[in-house]
Structures are given as C-alpha cells and as structure tokens.
Design an enzyme around this catalytic site. Structure first.
Site, PDB file in Angstrom:
ATOM      1  N   TRP A 359      -6.985  -6.237 -12.648  1.00 18.66           N
ATOM      2  CA  TRP A 359      -6.208  -7.244 -13.051  1.00 18.66           C
ATOM      3  C   TRP A 359      -5.743  -7.677 -11.385  1.00 18.66           C
ATOM      4  O   TRP A 359      -5.056  -8.865 -11.376  1.00 18.66           O
ATOM      5  CB  TRP A 359      -4.971  -6.551 -13.470  1.00 18.66           C
ATOM      6  N   GLU A 490       1.388   3.414 -10.882  1.00 14.86           N
ATOM      7  CA  GLU A 490       0.691   4.358 -11.566  1.00 14.86           C
ATOM      8  C   GLU A 490       1.320   5.869 -11.221  1.00 14.86           C
ATOM      9  O   GLU A 490       0.692   7.021 -11.736  1.00 14.86           O
ATOM     10  CB  GLU A 490      -0.599   4.487 -11.181  1.00 14.86           C
ATOM     11  N   LYS A 602       4.801   3.744  -6.568  1.00 10.84           N
ATOM     12  CA  LYS A 602       3.430   3.823  -6.040  1.00 10.84           C
ATOM     13  C   LYS A 602       3.315   2.360  -5.246  1.00 10.84           C
ATOM     14  O   LYS A 602       3.002   1.841  -4.305  1.00 10.84           O
ATOM     15  CB  LYS A 602       2.189   3.960  -6.794  1.00 10.84           C
ATOM     16  N   GLN A 603       3.761   1.155  -6.142  1.00  7.16           N
ATOM     17  CA  GLN A 603       3.608  -0.195  -5.931  1.00  7.16           C
ATOM     18  C   GLN A 603       4.709  -0.883  -6.749  1.00  7.16           C
ATOM     19  O   GLN A 603       5.310  -0.395  -7.603  1.00  7.16           O
ATOM     20  CB  GLN A 603       2.281  -0.539  -6.104  1.00  7.16           C
TER      21      GLN A 603
HETATM   22  C1  BGC Z   1      -3.586   0.316  -8.274  1.00  7.20           C
HETATM   23  C2  BGC Z   1      -3.957  -0.770  -9.426  1.00  7.20           C
HETATM   24  C3  BGC Z   1      -5.125  -1.748  -8.921  1.00  7.20           C
HETATM   25  C4  BGC Z   1      -6.294  -0.918  -8.279  1.00  7.20           C
HETATM   26  C5  BGC Z   1      -7.386  -1.422  -7.805  1.00  7.20           C
HETATM   27  C6  BGC Z   1      -4.727   0.947  -7.564  1.00  7.20           C
HETATM   28  O1  BGC Z   1      -4.566   1.992  -6.727  1.00  7.20           O
HETATM   29  O2  BGC Z   1      -2.648   1.198  -8.428  1.00  7.20           O
HETATM   30  O3  BGC Z   1      -2.867  -1.610  -9.399  1.00  7.20           O
HETATM   31  O4  BGC Z   1      -5.676  -2.405 -10.065  1.00  7.20           O
HETATM   32  O5  BGC Z   1      -5.862   0.293  -7.522  1.00  7.20           O
HETATM   33  O6  BGC Z   1      -7.147  -2.093  -6.651  1.00  7.20           O
END
Ligand code: BGC
Length: 768
Positions: A359, A490, A602-603
């Site tokens: 995404w 996540e 995390k983000q």
């Molecule tokens: C992130 C995701 C992302 C993926 C690839 C993961 O660590 O949490 O949002 O899509 O990395 O960049």
C-alpha cells in the site's frame, strides 16, 4: 549510535576508507538502478569477505512456497519474490596470477566510493597491495543506463604502481546464483544455455515455476592507456557460467582498463526466440557508442530528471544530501515507463519485502510521481491496480466474500496475495482504502476525472462491496462495527474498530457513491458499461449508504480524541520519553507479546487518517490527536516520521518537523533502524519528498488550486522545489524573508499563499 560514515556532500554519497564491517551497508546505500533493473553495490572483482549479493530485474519473480507453522485457510500458496538474478558485473582480476580480493589484500589505502547522483553512476577507487606485493591503483565506474534500460556498463581501470606485471581480467556471467531469502533453500533459476558468439557472451536462464526467460549478456574491451587493444582471449564454460579471460602485460605507470557492457533482456519485452538477437543489438549499441558516450548520455538523462525533481536546500548539507538521495533512489526504482512495474519497499536494493508492491505506493509514492513527472506516470500506477482487479476479487472470494467484492493484496507481484501472516494478510485490510484514496488524490491533483469512468469506478465499487460485507451490525452499539483488524499500526493485531480502518471504509463508500453519480451524469456510456459489468443495483447502494451513515468510531470523551481502537484506554499509557532508551527499538528488544500489550504505536495510525483527511478536521482537533498519539509512537516503520513531519509543520512546530524530516531523509544514510544492510527504504523516500513539499512548503490542492503555507527550518537559508501541476511547472523557493514563485507555463495560475489568493504569471517571479 547511528552510523555516520557517509561524508556530507550535496550531490554525492561518499565513503572514505575501507572497512569490512561497512561493506554490506554500503552495498545497500550505493545501489544503482534504472527503473527496470537494479543492483546492490557489490564489487566487480571477487570478494571473500561478508557481502550480500544482489541484482534484480523489475517484474521477474519467483513464487516461493509458503512456509508457516500453522496453515490457515485463505493463506496464499506462495510469497512472490523479486529474485537475485544472474550476475553480470563480475570481473575477476589477477595480477601476476594473484587474485585481487580486498578481503585478503595486504593493504587497502585511499579507498573511496561515490554514488554520483547528479550523473547516475557508482565509482570506487583504491590502492591495494596484493599478497605478492604488487601495488595497484583501481578505479571502477559502473552505471545502469536509463537511456537504454537493458544495458549496464563498467569501466574497470588499473594502474600498476610498483612493477611491470601481467594482468588477467576475467569478466564473467554467472547464472548459478541463489537468494538469501528462500523458504526452502530451493533454486529459483535454471540455466538453459551458456553461449558465446565471438566476444559476446550469453547465459540464457529461466525462473522455475514462473518461467520468465532471461538472457544475461556481456561483451568486453581492453584498453591500454586509453587505446583499444586487440587482445586474444580464451573462454571457459560451465553449466551456469561463462568466463572470458584476457591477459595483458602492463609496465609500471601504465593504465589498463577493462570495459564491460552487459545487462539483461527478458521475455517480458521480447519474444523468447529473439533473446540472443535482442541482447546482441544492445551490445552493438554499447560498443558503437563507447563508455564515455554512454556515460555522457546517462548524465544528460539524469539532468532531465533533476531538472524537474530536484529539491535544493541551502545552508544544510546533510539535509540536502538526504533529500537528493531519496529523490535519486525513487527514480532509480521507478521511472513510470511500464505499467507492469511498481515500487517495492526495498526497490532494487535488497530482497526483504519480496521486491513486491505494498500500500506504500498508493499511500506514499503517488504524490511524488504526480508532481515530478508527467501525469501519465501516476496514472500507470493506478492502472497497475486496475489490471489486478480480478485477482483482488478472487482474493476476497478465497476469504468468503461474494458478489465482486475485492480485497487488494497486502503484498503482490502479479495481483495475487503473497503475504502469509494471518494478522496482516486477513486483517490489515485498510490497504483497500489506500487504493481508493490514490484515485481520489490523483483526480484532485491532476484534474483528470476520466480515470474514474474508464477504470477507477470498477475498483471503487468492488472495494465498497468489500467494506459493506466486512462490517457487521452491533445491536449493542446500534452501529456498524469492524471486528478483527490490524490498522496501519502493526503493533496491535486483531483489534476491533480500528478508527482509521472504519474511517477510510466509510469514506470509500461515500466517495464511490459520489463518483457513481458523477459518472452517471457526465459519462453515460461508461456508466452503462460499468453497471452492466458489475451488476450493481439500487438495493446494494442503499445497503452501502446505511453502513456509511452508521459506522461506529471509538471516541474518548475524557481525552477528546478518537481512539485507535476499542479498548485502547485499558492500556497503560506511558510516553516514550519515560521509556529507558536501552529498550529501543522495541521490535528488536521486546517479545511480540509485550509489544502487543503495550500502548506503543509503530507508525501513524489515527494520525494517518488525519493526514489523508486533513480537511475533515480542525487544526485544534489535529493538535489534540497529535499530542495524544505522537508521544506514544515509536516510529519503527520507515513510513512514520514523514506523516508526523508534515503534521508538525502544519501545527507550526517547525523544529519538531525538522527533526522528523532528518529522520526520514537520512533514515538509511544514518541507519536509524540499524538494518540498512538489508537494503534501503525506498517507499518512505517519497514521504521525505512530501515532508518538504507538503510539510515545510505547506502545499495542498484545494478546489482545483494549489495552496501554500511555507515555513522554513531555522538552519536553512532557503529551499526550493518544483511541481508539475496540470501540465504547468511551478517553482517555489522559500527563505525566511519571502517565498518566490516562478511559473514555467503559458497560462497564469491562481494560487493561494498563506490564505490569500494571488496570481502567478508565466516567466515572471512572484514574491510573497
Ligand atoms: C509497515 C507497513 C508497510 C511495510 C512495507 C511495514 O513495516 O508497517 O505499513 O507497508 O512495512 O514498507
């Protein structure tokens, strides 16, 4: 301690001094690519020390059979991987029969590496004392042509410093390569033929299962003091490998050079039966042009890219180097010429994430490509997903959805899901929302609504169907709820009512309903076609509306904020500032169980929603949510700092925005996450671009017009960027005193600066 060996420089990434501990990191950082293929900065000559070999071809993948402890229905059979492809950079070098190997040399001095971003090449030079005491000075220059994108070129030059010697160059092609990341230690490639025609060499291979046919090719020339030599050569063929061997005598002080032209042609672009002819043509083009001309063309082609994409920052070399590195890597990964290709989180710099599409493209990369290239490039990225719609519908069917509902994959190479952790594959469904958001963002920016009737509407309908089926009505709440999801954060799995997911689901339905009405009015033929194809009826539309109007959103009256998910307040909320530094990054220090129970994010999650839908909320609301969530966010995804940088800038917290900016722009150069050895974080690099343009520049598109709200970090004298807005290019230069706009177009445009509407005329500076 973050890594800090990269020398600050405005246009180059520089390393000085040879350190075996840094080889793998540098292999990532100095990677080169041309949007079609790319490779880690491995040495051409044999290196027996620790190294991570990688050369990748966009779109060529292998379905590596899934390996999990507990198989769950709905898991994909495989995880697609962009493969380490046959090696064509190899040039083994022997001096008086002694192999050049930097790991075993007696001495390596004056070692420097340069990734020249202005011109698009990698150069390495050093003085080595071999075990036989011969001293040589080496300069190896390599690039992947963005003009002829099946071609790479190497100039490997040796000067003998202390004696007369015999040098043997052994350029080779090797199809016998492996992946570091392989679930079952299987071979992914089969060599079909090792072939030579004069001094042209070919290794024809195919990937197992996916049957991509690739011809890896080479041709070399030897020069003595710049003069081409007619040197006899011998060849050695093994099952997977072709080696040519050129022996030349050189006197002390003479310069010998091997020029190797090489690359890949694949059956993605040529008939299988034509692969040798096609390779031969590329080689003829290369040898007729010669190394210097090819390099010159490369410089000119990169100059064109920079002309549009460059961002300048005066007064802060590290920040300047950071942004150029990000822009450079994005362009090395994807140039938008081929709608079958996409932007993997590691691009062509490593194997992690399978080189596949996430995404990230829709949520982070589209704005960069929209503003710095022709709009067709962003449209190609959208079309990539349109072309995968049937697979996304199949993917949803596997999980029990019906009636053309689509769930786009979390990770994909060809449209099929290839991720296999249940909490992500089945639950991180917010990705569907990003597909629709990207369409909205594209139309908002380019004004090109035609994408919706032609392609986008079908995608939106299938996604609206998914959301309507994915929610259930809670009698208890008298609302629609979404259970068992993973939000962008996540570090929480299987939660109920992730605010971001519910919000984007509601929005997707509403945007789809609005778009259906518009298409019905303005594009009746497309409307009929899409309605016929999707068999959408009024009853279904009413159901969607019912869901969108009655979606549940967790909210805390006490804190005045939307809650990331149900039950969030049961967590012990402790700001990160109070967490011992030795505990971070928590994903390397804590058990997963502890992470899941903690409040740490995390983000951007709720804040990701506030970023996408900024206009839906007041600044006050943003501030409240930022102050609530940022202090408990660990930013352990590369995608996190950029969103926070943009929001901090909007809130007038320029200093904090700057800290986040540095973190995103130098994430890899300074190795904040201590993992750059595995490859660079390509997709978040687009977020770095956004941090400047949308963050400090405050650029937005409102009612078909650009608006700006510029701020500037204290340390910067000025910064400038360009955007292609609706086929006119606007240059913006911001300093503490003023912002200057310059329009390279034909028609005056009206823009909004700090809340005031102003007109910018073509080719006239306009200062505010
Ligand atoms: C992130 C995701 C992302 C993926 C690839 C993961 O660590 O949490 O949002 O899509 O990395 O960049």
């Amino acid at each position: 301690m973050n890594q800090d060996y990269i020398q600050p420089n405005e246009w180059s990434i520089l390393e000085e001094g040879f350190d075996v501990e840094r080889v793998k990191s540098s292999e990532s950082l100095f990677s080169i690519g041309n949007g079609v293929m790319g490779q880690r900065a491995n040495f051409e000559e044999h290196y027996s020390g620790p190294s991570f070999q990688g050369s990748y071809i966009g779109g060529v993948y292998y379905p590596d059979k899934t390996k999990v402890g507990w198989w769950k229905n709905g898991y994909p059979e495989y995880f697609a991987k962009v493969l380490n492809a046959p090696n064509w950079i190899g040039i083994n070098v022997f001096v008086n029969d002694e192999a050049l190997d930097l790991f075993t040399c007696k001495k390596v001095e004056d070692f420097t590496r340069e990734l020249n971003m202005k011109a698009g090449f990698h150069r390495r030079s050093f003085v080595a004392t071999l075990p036989n005491d011969v001293e040589i000075s080496v300069t190896a220059t390599r690039f992947l042509s963005i003009v002829e994108d099946e071609l790479g070129a190497i100039d490997f030059e040796i000067e003998v410093l202390n004696s007369d010697v015999e040098v043997r160059f052994e350029p080779y092609l090797d199809g016998g390569i492996t992946n570091t990341d392989a679930n079952w230690e299987e071979r992914f490639w089969k060599t079909l033929e090792v072939k030579s025609e004069g001094n042209k060499g070919f290794v024809l291979s195919k990937t197992l299962k996916t049957e991509f046919h690739v011809n890896t090719f080479m041709q070399s020339e030897v020069l003595l003091n710049g003069e081409k030599q007619d040197v006899e050569f011998t060849e050695t063929k093994t099952e997977d490998k072709l080696t040519f061997s050129y022996s030349v005598k050189a006197e002390k002080g003479q310069k010998l050079s091997l020029r190797k032209y090489a690359g890949y042609v694949t059956d993605m672009n040529h008939k299988r039966s034509d692969l040798v002819t096609a390779a031969s043509k590329v080689l003829d083009y290369a040898t007729n042009s010669g190394f210097s001309k090819l390099l010159q063309e490369q410089k000119e082609a990169w100059a064109k890219i920079w002309e549009m994409a460059d961002i300048t920052i005066e007064g802060d070399v590290k920040a300047q180097q950071g942004i150029r590195f990000n822009i450079f890597q994005l362009n090395q990964t994807y140039l938008g010429k081929d709608e079958r290709l996409n932007i993997g989180p590691k691009g062509f710099t490593g194997e992690k994430y399978g080189g596949s599409t996430y995404w990230d493209t829709e949520a982070y990369c589209i704005p960069f490509y929209m503003a710095t290239k022709d709009h067709q490039v962003a449209r190609n990225l959208l079309t990539y997903r349109y072309n995968h719609l049937d697979k996304a519908i199949e993917n949803a069917e596997k999980l029990g959805f019906i009636n053309g509902a689509a769930l786009y994959p979390m990770v994909t190479m060809n449209g099929e899901e290839s991720h296999n952790e249940w909490e992500i594959t089945f639950e991180e469904i917010h990705r569907n929302g990003a597909m629709v958001y990207a369409i909205y963002n594209y139309v908002r920016y380019t004004g090109d609504f035609t994408y919706i009737p032609e392609k986008g509407l079908e995608v939106m309908i299938a996604i609206a169907r998914f959301w309507q089926q994915r929610v259930n009505f809670s009698k208890n709440k008298n609302k629609y709820v979404m259970l068992g999801v993973t939000g962008p954060n996540e570090y929480e799995n299987n939660v109920h009512n992730n605010w971001y997911t519910n919000y984007i689901a509601k929005w997707c339905i509403e945007y789809c309903l609005e778009s259906i009405d518009k298409v019905k009015d303005a594009y009746p033929e497309d409307y009929e076609r899409v309605m016929g194809k999707t068999k959408l009826n009024e009853g279904e539309l009413a159901k969607w509306k019912e869901v969108a109007d009655n979606m549940y959103f967790p909210y805390s009256e006490e804190n005045g904020v939307f809650l990331q998910q149900d039950g969030f307040l049961d967590k012990e909320i402790l700001p990160i500032a109070e967490l011992d530094k030795t505990q971070r990054p928590i994903n390397q220090k804590w058990s997963w169980d502890r992470i899941l129970r903690s409040c740490y994010i995390k983000q951007a999650d709720v804040l990701q929603g506030f970023y996408f839908f900024e206009d839906h909320f007041s600044k006050n609301e943003l501030e409240k949510h930022f102050d609530y969530y940022e202090p408990i966010t660990v930013h352990e995804s590369s995608l996190s700092p950029c969103v926070h940088s943009i929001q901090a800038a909007l809130l007038g917290r320029t200093k904090q925005a700057y800290e986040f900016y540095l973190r995103t722009s130098r994430l890899d150069l300074d190795d904040y996450n201590k993992e750059v050895e595995q490859g660079c974080h390509i997709t978040s690099m687009a977020g770095t671009w956004m941090s400047i343009v949308e963050g400090f520049g405050g650029m937005r598109v409102k009612n078909d017009k650009l608006s700006f709200n510029p701020t500037i970090p204290e340390d910067w004298e000025s910064y400038s960027f360009k955007v292609n807005f609706r086929d006119q290019v606007l240059k913006v230069k911001v300093s503490a005193e003023k912002t200057v706009f310059q329009l390279e177009g034909e028609n005056a445009i009206e823009i909004n600066v700090n809340g005031k509407s102003v007109e910018v005329n073509p080719n006239q500076e306009f200062a505010v």
